[in-house]
Design an enzyme around this catalytic site. Structure first.
Site, PDB file in Angstrom:
ATOM      1  N   ARG A  97     -17.387   4.301   4.945  1.00 26.50           N
ATOM      2  CA  ARG A  97     -16.390   3.546   4.168  1.00 26.50           C
ATOM      3  C   ARG A  97     -15.429   2.777   5.059  1.00 26.50           C
ATOM      4  O   ARG A  97     -15.073   1.642   4.770  1.00 26.50           O
ATOM      5  CB  ARG A  97     -15.581   4.490   3.284  1.00 26.50           C
ATOM      6  CG  ARG A  97     -16.321   4.899   2.053  1.00 26.50           C
ATOM      7  CD  ARG A  97     -15.618   6.035   1.360  1.00 26.50           C
ATOM      8  NE  ARG A  97     -16.345   6.357   0.154  1.00 26.50           N
ATOM      9  CZ  ARG A  97     -16.119   5.811  -1.027  1.00 26.50           C
ATOM     10  NH1 ARG A  97     -15.163   4.937  -1.182  1.00 26.50           N
ATOM     11  NH2 ARG A  97     -16.835   6.140  -2.067  1.00 26.50           N
ATOM     12  N   GLU A 111       0.844  -1.201   0.000  1.00 28.66           N
ATOM     13  CA  GLU A 111       0.000   0.000   0.000  1.00 28.66           C
ATOM     14  C   GLU A 111       0.878   1.249   0.000  1.00 28.66           C
ATOM     15  O   GLU A 111       1.798   1.363   0.806  1.00 28.66           O
ATOM     16  CB  GLU A 111      -0.936  -0.020   1.211  1.00 28.66           C
ATOM     17  CG  GLU A 111      -1.618   1.296   1.541  1.00 28.66           C
ATOM     18  CD  GLU A 111      -2.475   1.873   0.399  1.00 28.66           C
ATOM     19  OE1 GLU A 111      -3.261   1.125  -0.203  1.00 28.66           O
ATOM     20  OE2 GLU A 111      -2.326   3.088   0.095  1.00 28.66           O
ATOM     21  N   TYR A 130     -28.077  10.702   2.910  1.00 30.81           N
ATOM     22  CA  TYR A 130     -28.463   9.580   3.785  1.00 30.81           C
ATOM     23  C   TYR A 130     -27.653   9.582   5.077  1.00 30.81           C
ATOM     24  O   TYR A 130     -26.568  10.154   5.143  1.00 30.81           O
ATOM     25  CB  TYR A 130     -28.339   8.226   3.069  1.00 30.81           C
ATOM     26  CG  TYR A 130     -27.011   7.921   2.423  1.00 30.81           C
ATOM     27  CD1 TYR A 130     -25.943   7.417   3.154  1.00 30.81           C
ATOM     28  CD2 TYR A 130     -26.824   8.113   1.048  1.00 30.81           C
ATOM     29  CE1 TYR A 130     -24.730   7.112   2.539  1.00 30.81           C
ATOM     30  CE2 TYR A 130     -25.615   7.823   0.430  1.00 30.81           C
ATOM     31  CZ  TYR A 130     -24.578   7.320   1.187  1.00 30.81           C
ATOM     32  OH  TYR A 130     -23.379   7.028   0.586  1.00 30.81           O
ATOM     33  N   ASP A 150     -11.183  -0.770  -9.202  1.00 27.78           N
ATOM     34  CA  ASP A 150     -11.110   0.447 -10.024  1.00 27.78           C
ATOM     35  C   ASP A 150      -9.920   0.430 -10.975  1.00 27.78           C
ATOM     36  O   ASP A 150      -9.945   1.109 -12.004  1.00 27.78           O
ATOM     37  CB  ASP A 150     -11.006   1.685  -9.122  1.00 27.78           C
ATOM     38  CG  ASP A 150     -12.370   2.177  -8.660  1.00 27.78           C
ATOM     39  OD1 ASP A 150     -13.367   1.473  -8.895  1.00 27.78           O
ATOM     40  OD2 ASP A 150     -12.425   3.272  -8.057  1.00 27.78           O
TER      41      ASP A 150
END
Ligand SMILES: Cc1cc2nc3c(=O)[nH]c(=O)nc-3n(C[C@H](O)[C@H](O)[C@H](O)COP(=O)(O)OP(=O)(O)OC[C@H]3O[C@@H](n4cnc5c(N)ncnc54)[C@H](O)[C@@H]3O)c2cc1C
Length: 382
Positions: A103, A30, A212, A289
């Site tokens: 998330r 990462e 929301y 993605d």
């Protein structure tokens, strides 16, 4: 035989976990200093929850999710209801859970499960610049100059993937010209009349606003998007309140009140890429993605990354890396391309039309029953 996973977002960590659960060793590389999601809320459809269940983290994500009662499409100008999809027993019996989640409440359970599995080696500050491979294995070349060896490499490094740059070589992502402004508002600042347990989408001429509750009801997530022809692909740039508001007019009272509640806004110019079939270069393959970035309009980017992760880890065979990656690509390509087209179509024909096109949309939804809506969602959620 270690699989290298480049990128520790939702797609990369889900892949690491899936591969580890299937008995393989994995090293996650990462670039950032911490594993963290940027942005607040995410909608997770039933297909996404089934993947989280397959990875063993469905229950903990469900326990942190807000289980909304409905998805509502309203007119941005009049506020009138255009369509509603109840998330009720009928929906759940047919498809399963639909919920909104912070998330990090998707990422953290994946991260915790990876940390608990000795087969997963998680490395931060490990941005990958390129890869090299031969018939025996793959080497990830880090920006630091370090090299990490493995038997296979999965590029899950997002929209601006370095692995894709080398593998596909199709340059920068395509700028949609749509700008999304995101804000998070503490729920105690929101009048009770605006705090329904639903996902509300106000659709107006060349704009839409989604609203929301997230994080167990503590915050409200606001995402306002305008088709303003923006050319500069900015990501997360702070923007002034007044600058945001000028894109959203005319706006019905409730939507205007919601927009007024936000103070700190950040802007993203949305990008995607036309579908390609080239996701694989022998022992290297793309995922999430990096493989198929989509506009957010079907709320499916992360769900598709989760599907990729489960698919890849279930077909992966270390004795036949090239063959198993080819199987994964053949199983995933058409579906993700369909999500790509559906996302663009929804933006154009459902969220942003004006005048006669908006009237046609309203008439179409008025002619559909809930059962009709379910049938049209079967390919995605079923
Ligand atoms: C406004 C908005 C709303 C959205 N709403 C939804 C929704 O409601 N539902 C849904 O399912 N999806 C939604 N999405 C889409 C979703 O956020 C993405 O599709 C999903 O997060 C992709 O996950 P990923 O792991 O493939 O990529 P990313 O999340 O981008 O993760 C990539 C990771 O790789 C790291 N990285 C990058 N380059 C390198 C490198 N060279 N070396 C090593 N590491 C690297 C990054 O730091 C990052 O951690 C939305 C997107 C946007 C923009």
């Amino acid at each position: 035989m270690t699989v290298l996973v480049v990128g520790g977002g939702i797609g990369g960590l889900a892949t690491a976990l899936g591969l580890a659960r299937a008995g393989h060793r994995v090293t996650v590389l990462e670039a950032a200093a911490v594993f963290e999601e940027i942005g607040a809320g995410i909608q997770v459809g039933p297909n996404g929850f089934r993947m989280l269940d397959a990875l063993g983290v469905g229950p903990v994500v469900r326990s942190r999710a807000v289980h909304v009662d409905a998805l509502r499409l309203r007119c941005g100008i009049s506020g009138g209801l255009i369509a509603q999809l109840p998330i009720d027993a009928g929906f759940r019996d047919r498809f399963g859970t639909y919920a909104v989640v912070h998330r990090n409440d998707v990422l953290t359970p994946l991260l915790d499960a990876c940390q608990d599995d000795e087969r997963v080696d998680l490395r931060v500050n490990s941005g990958v610049e390129s890869y090299a491979q031969d018939s025996l294995g793959v080497t990830a070349v880090l920006r630091s100059g370090d090299r990490v060896h493995g038997s296979a490499l999965v590029g899950a490094d997002g929209l601006r993937s370095a692995v894709r740059r080398q593998l596909v070589g199709d340059g920068d992502p395509q700028v949609s010209g749509h700008t999304t402004f995101r804000a998070v508002i503490p729920a105690h600042d929101v009048p009770s009349g605006l705090k329904e347990n639903v996902v509300t989408l106000w659709a107006g001429p060349r704009y839409h606003v989604v609203w929301y509750v997230i994080a167990g009801g503590r915050y409200v997530n606001l995402v306002a998007t305008t088709d303003n022809g923006a050319a500069d692909p900015m990501t997360g740039k702070p923007v002034d309140h007044d600058e945001v508001l000028r894109h959203f007019s005319p706006l019905c009272d409730d939507a205007a009140r919601v927009m007024e509640l936000a103070s700190e806004w950040r802007a993203w110019v949305l990008c995607d890429r036309a579908p390609v079939t080239t996701w694989q270069d022998s022992r290297v393959v793309l995922l999430g993605d990096a493989a198929h970035p989509v506009l957010q309009y079907a709320a499916q980017g992360a769900c598709q990354a989760l599907e990729d992760a489960v698919c890849l880890s279930s077909v992966f065979d270390p004795r036949d890396v090239v063959g198993s990656f080819a199987r994964y690509v053949s199983m995933r390509h058409a579906r993700t391309a369909r999500v790509h087209h559906a996302s663009r179509l929804m933006g154009r024909e459902v969220y942003h039309p004006a005048g006669d096109a908006a009237a046609d949309r309203d008439a179409m939804f008025a002619s559909w029953t809930t059962a009709d809506l379910h049938d049209r969602l079967e390919w995605l959620y079923g």
